[in-house]
Design a protein around this motif. Structure first.
Motif, mmCIF file in Angstrom:
data_model
loop_
_atom_site.group_PDB
_atom_site.id
_atom_site.type_symbol
_atom_site.label_atom_id
_atom_site.label_comp_id
_atom_site.label_asym_id
_atom_site.label_seq_id
_atom_site.Cartn_x
_atom_site.Cartn_y
_atom_site.Cartn_z
ATOM 1 N N PHE A 9 -28.311 20.417 -41.664
ATOM 2 C CA PHE A 9 -28.049 21.292 -42.808
ATOM 3 C C PHE A 9 -28.940 22.493 -42.538
ATOM 4 C CE2 PHE A 9 -26.354 17.283 -44.306
ATOM 5 C CZ PHE A 9 -25.126 17.850 -44.735
ATOM 6 N N GLU A 10 -29.313 23.092 -41.330
ATOM 7 C CA GLU A 10 -30.079 24.351 -40.938
ATOM 8 C C GLU A 10 -29.483 24.875 -39.650
ATOM 9 O OE1 GLU A 10 -34.602 23.699 -42.735
ATOM 10 O OE2 GLU A 10 -34.165 23.297 -40.779
ATOM 11 N N ILE A 11 -29.753 26.236 -39.701
ATOM 12 C CA ILE A 11 -29.315 26.898 -38.469
ATOM 13 C C ILE A 11 -30.477 27.753 -38.348
ATOM 14 C CG2 ILE A 11 -28.179 28.746 -40.034
ATOM 15 C CD1 ILE A 11 -26.235 29.202 -37.640
ATOM 16 N N LYS A 12 -30.829 27.966 -37.055
ATOM 17 C CA LYS A 12 -31.926 28.463 -36.425
ATOM 18 C C LYS A 12 -31.378 29.803 -35.515
ATOM 19 C CE LYS A 12 -36.138 28.046 -33.816
ATOM 20 N NZ LYS A 12 -37.145 26.912 -33.301
ATOM 21 N N LEU A 13 -31.672 30.927 -35.959
ATOM 22 C CA LEU A 13 -31.132 32.278 -35.498
ATOM 23 C C LEU A 13 -32.400 32.780 -34.562
ATOM 24 C CD1 LEU A 13 -29.354 33.879 -38.442
ATOM 25 C CD2 LEU A 13 -28.432 32.192 -36.464
ATOM 26 N N PRO A 14 -32.054 33.417 -33.573
ATOM 27 C CA PRO A 14 -33.306 33.773 -32.483
ATOM 28 C C PRO A 14 -33.864 35.062 -33.203
ATOM 29 C CG PRO A 14 -31.222 33.477 -31.265
ATOM 30 C CD PRO A 14 -30.984 33.339 -32.691
ATOM 31 N N LYS A 15 -35.328 34.837 -33.191
ATOM 32 C CA LYS A 15 -36.158 35.849 -33.950
ATOM 33 C C LYS A 15 -36.209 36.128 -35.347
ATOM 34 C CE LYS A 15 -37.627 39.764 -31.474
ATOM 35 N NZ LYS A 15 -37.397 40.906 -30.926
ATOM 36 N N ILE A 16 -35.382 35.110 -36.111
ATOM 37 C CA ILE A 16 -35.280 35.120 -37.236
ATOM 38 C C ILE A 16 -35.772 33.975 -38.094
ATOM 39 C CG2 ILE A 16 -33.817 35.101 -39.269
ATOM 40 C CD1 ILE A 16 -32.082 37.256 -37.948
ATOM 41 N N GLY A 17 -35.512 32.813 -37.448
ATOM 42 C CA GLY A 17 -36.007 31.373 -37.896
ATOM 43 C C GLY A 17 -34.778 30.531 -38.424
ATOM 44 N N GLY A 69 -25.319 51.408 -45.426
ATOM 45 C CA GLY A 69 -24.681 50.056 -46.010
ATOM 46 C C GLY A 69 -23.273 49.752 -45.558
ATOM 47 N N GLN A 70 -22.884 50.720 -44.695
ATOM 48 C CA GLN A 70 -21.581 50.165 -44.128
ATOM 49 C C GLN A 70 -21.470 49.324 -42.907
ATOM 50 O OE1 GLN A 70 -19.269 53.758 -43.390
ATOM 51 N NE2 GLN A 70 -18.750 53.911 -45.752
ATOM 52 N N TYR A 71 -22.598 49.246 -42.365
ATOM 53 C CA TYR A 71 -22.546 48.342 -41.167
ATOM 54 C C TYR A 71 -23.278 46.884 -41.765
ATOM 55 C CZ TYR A 71 -23.329 47.400 -36.105
ATOM 56 O OH TYR A 71 -23.009 46.945 -34.892
ATOM 57 N N ARG A 72 -22.278 45.932 -41.856
ATOM 58 C CA ARG A 72 -22.619 44.769 -42.546
ATOM 59 C C ARG A 72 -22.610 43.402 -41.691
ATOM 60 N NH1 ARG A 72 -19.272 47.973 -45.908
ATOM 61 N NH2 ARG A 72 -17.294 46.940 -44.996
ATOM 62 N N SER A 73 -22.662 43.434 -40.345
ATOM 63 C CA SER A 73 -23.008 42.331 -39.533
ATOM 64 C C SER A 73 -23.529 42.521 -38.065
ATOM 65 C CB SER A 73 -21.098 42.080 -39.229
ATOM 66 O OG SER A 73 -20.426 42.523 -38.502
ATOM 67 N N PHE A 74 -23.806 41.813 -37.597
ATOM 68 C CA PHE A 74 -24.372 41.850 -36.219
ATOM 69 C C PHE A 74 -24.280 40.387 -35.553
ATOM 70 C CE2 PHE A 74 -28.137 40.689 -39.014
ATOM 71 C CZ PHE A 74 -28.792 39.355 -38.227
ATOM 72 N N VAL A 75 -24.273 40.239 -34.153
ATOM 73 C CA VAL A 75 -23.669 39.164 -33.174
ATOM 74 C C VAL A 75 -24.993 38.730 -32.602
ATOM 75 C CG1 VAL A 75 -21.875 38.295 -31.750
ATOM 76 C CG2 VAL A 75 -21.120 40.007 -33.591
ATOM 77 N N PHE A 76 -24.998 37.336 -32.249
ATOM 78 C CA PHE A 76 -25.814 36.718 -31.279
ATOM 79 C C PHE A 76 -24.763 36.302 -30.256
ATOM 80 C CE2 PHE A 76 -28.460 36.323 -34.896
ATOM 81 C CZ PHE A 76 -29.739 36.860 -34.606
ATOM 82 N N PRO A 77 -24.347 37.164 -29.201
ATOM 83 C CA PRO A 77 -23.448 36.793 -28.181
ATOM 84 C C PRO A 77 -23.671 35.504 -27.176
ATOM 85 C CG PRO A 77 -24.543 38.927 -27.460
ATOM 86 C CD PRO A 77 -25.065 38.405 -28.677
ATOM 87 N N GLN A 124 -21.094 31.821 -29.954
ATOM 88 C CA GLN A 124 -21.706 33.094 -30.536
ATOM 89 C C GLN A 124 -21.851 32.709 -31.978
ATOM 90 O OE1 GLN A 124 -19.183 36.251 -29.875
ATOM 91 N NE2 GLN A 124 -19.424 36.206 -27.571
ATOM 92 N N VAL A 125 -22.752 33.497 -32.844
ATOM 93 C CA VAL A 125 -22.977 33.521 -34.140
ATOM 94 C C VAL A 125 -22.894 34.893 -34.603
ATOM 95 C CG1 VAL A 125 -24.702 32.966 -36.018
ATOM 96 C CG2 VAL A 125 -24.391 31.301 -33.891
ATOM 97 N N ARG A 126 -22.132 35.085 -35.632
ATOM 98 C CA ARG A 126 -22.162 36.350 -36.426
ATOM 99 C C ARG A 126 -22.707 36.234 -37.737
ATOM 100 N NH1 ARG A 126 -19.448 41.158 -35.878
ATOM 101 N NH2 ARG A 126 -18.182 40.559 -33.982
#
Length: 413
Positions: free
Chosen positions: A140-148, A122-130, A166-168
C-alpha cells in the motif's frame, strides 16, 4: 498491446508535497519559456520582407532554425547546469513538459485552430514519469523517483499480467492522485454485431431517448449548483487579490467545480452501464459537438457533456462486449421510423412525431432514436423485426449493406 489507466489517491508528507509543488512550478516555467520561444520565432516570420508593423516587430535572424522539441531539449540540458532549481527536478519530468507543448502544436496543426496558451500560476497541475526501472507499487505504498515512498489507496488491485509503464501525478482540489498507466501484451478481439439493438438520441429536455421508448431525465449538474458558484465568485470579487481569504475562496470554487465534474461523470458511467445491460448493439448519432457548444443553449449543452458521455459509452461497451457505432445524424428527427417518409422540419416546441403517411405517433426523441437504430442495423447488414409490444409497428428492416466495418471498435486504454 492493451493499455489501461487506473487512478488512485496518494497521501504525501508535507516535505514531499512541497517538493512536488516546486516541481510543478518548474515544469510550468519550462513550458512557458519554450512556448514563448516558439511564439517569437513564428511572429518574426509573419511580416513581409519589405514591410514591418507600425507598433513593433520581432527580429530573429533569418537563418535561425525553428525551435522544435529536440532543439529545446538540448537547450534544457545546458540550462540545467547553472540552475539548481531545474537540476532538482527529475530530468524526464522536465522533458515531458516539452513533449506536452510539442503535442499541443501538432494537435493545433491537425485541427487548424487552438494556439497553445501560457500557463498561469497554479494552472500546471500534473507531471509524468515516462519510464520506470521497476514496479513503483509495493503493498500500500508507491515509491516515486527523487520523491520517495508515500501511502496509496489501492481501492482496486492492479490486474494480473499488467505492468506499470508510466506514472502521472495529478494535483486536484481534493488532494493528490496518481494515474498508473498499465500495459499488457495481449490482443483483444473486436466486438462484432450481435444481440438486441438499441438506438439512442441525446437531447436537452431529456438527456437520453431510447428506441425502446424509455426516456432518461437530464440532471442539471451545473444548473443546480450555479447559484452557489455565483455566490462564491461574487465574494471572491470583493477580496484583495493574493490575500489569504482570496486563496481560500479560490480553493472552495475549485472544489465545487470538481464536485460538479464528479457527479456528472458518475451519472454518465451509471447510464452507460445501464444501456449495456440489456443490449448487444448500441447506435448513436455522430454529432458535431463543436456546433452544439455555441449559441444560447451552449451552457446547457456543455453541462450535459454529450461528448464525454459518448466516449464513456464507447469504452464501457467495448469493455463489456457490446457493439457500439455512430451513424449519420442528418434528418433523424425529420424521418418517420416506420415508413421512412420525410416529415419535414419540426420546431423545438413540437415534441410529438405524427406521420401523415402511415399515422405512426410517438415521442419525437424516441422516433429519432428508432431512426438511429434503423440506420445502424442497415450499416451492419442485419434484418430485425421490431416487436409490437415495445411500441413499434413491427415493420421489418431492409438489408441494404452487408459490409461490416472490422477493426474500427478496438480500444486501448
Amino acid at each position: 498491446m492493451l493499455n489501461l489507466t487506473y487512478s488512485y489517491r496518494i497521501y504525501p508528507r508535507l516535505d514531499q508535497e512541497a517538493q512536488m509543488l516546486a516541481w510543478l512550478e518548474q515544469c510550468r516555467r519550462v513550458y512557458n519559456y519554450a512556448l514563448a520561444e516558439r511564439k517569437d520565432w513564428i511572429n518574426s516570420r509573419k511580416c513581409s520582407v519589405n514591410a514591418c508593423s507600425i507598433k513593433q516587430e520581432y527580429i530573429i535572424p533569418a537563418d535561425a532554425p525553428y525551435p522544435d522539441y529536440y532543439k529545446q531539449q538540448n537547450a534544457l540540458t545546458l540550462a540545467k547546469e547553472g540552475n539548481l532549481k531545474l537540476k532538482a527536478v527529475h530530468s524526464q519530468v522536465l522533458q515531458d513538459a516539452l513533449k506536452r507543448l510539442d503535442k499541443s502544436f501538432k494537435f493545433m496543426q491537425e485541427r487548424g485552430f487552438g494556439f497553445p496558451r501560457f500557463k498561469k500560476f497554479g494552472q500546471y497541475r500534473s507531471f509524468v514519469f515516462p519510464q520506470l526501472k521497476s514496479n513503483p507499487v509495493n503493498g500500500f505504498e508507491i515509491k516515486l523517483p527523487k520523491i520517495g515512498a508515500m501511502p496509496i489507496n489501492l481501492h482496486r488491485p492492479i490486474p494480473e499480467g499488467f505492468e506499470v509503464k508510466q506514472v502521472r501525478v495529478v494535483l486536484k482540489p481534493s488532494g493528490w492522485y496518481t494515474q498508473l498507466i498499465l500495459q499488457a501484451n495481449v490482443s483483444v478481439p473486436d466486438v462484432m454485431p450481435h444481440g438486441e439493438p438499441i438506438g439512442i438520441d441525446l437531447g436537452l429536455e431529456k438527456f437520453l431517448a431510447l428506441s425502446t421508448g424509455e426516456l432518461v431525465e437530464r440532471p442539471r449538474f451545473f444548473g443546480d449548483l450555479h447559484s452557489k458558484l455565483r455566490w462564491l465568485q461574487r465574494k471572491l470579487r470583493n477580496k484583495k487579490k493574493g490575500s489569504a481569504n482570496y486563496r481560500k475562496l479560490q480553493a472552495k470554487i475549485r472544489a465545487l467545480h470538481e464536485h460538479i465534474y464528479n457527479i456528472r461523470r458518475e451519472f454518465h458511467f451509471l447510464t452507460a452501464h445501464k444501456l449495456c445491460d440489456g443490449a448487444g448493439m448500441i447506435f448513436a448519432e455522430d454529432l458535431n459537438l463543436k456546433m452544439t457548444s455555441r449559441g444560447m443553449l451552449a451552457k446547457h449543452c456543455l453541462d450535459a457533456a454529450w461528448g464525454s458521455f459518448l466516449e464513456i459509452l464507447k469504452w464501457t461497451a467495448w469493455k463489456r462486449g457490446v457493439y457500439f457505432a455512430k451513424v449519420d445524424p442528418n434528418g433523424t428527427s425529420q424521418t418517420c421510423p416506420n415508413c421512412g417518409t420525410h416529415t419535414g422540419k419540426k420546431e423545438l416546441s413540437v415534441r410529438v412525431h405524427n406521420c401523415g403517411e402511415c399515422g405512426y405517433v410517438t415521442d419525437r426523441d424516441v422516433a429519432a432514436a428508432q431512426v438511429v437504430m434503423k440506420r445502424g442495423i442497415v450499416t451492419v447488414g442485419q434484418t430485425v423485426i421490431l416487436p409490437v409490444e415495445e411500441g413499434y409497428l413491427g415493420t421489418p428492416m431492409k438489408q441494404e449493406n452487408s459490409s461490416v466495418k472490422k477493426g474500427s471498435q478496438h480500444r486501448t486504454r
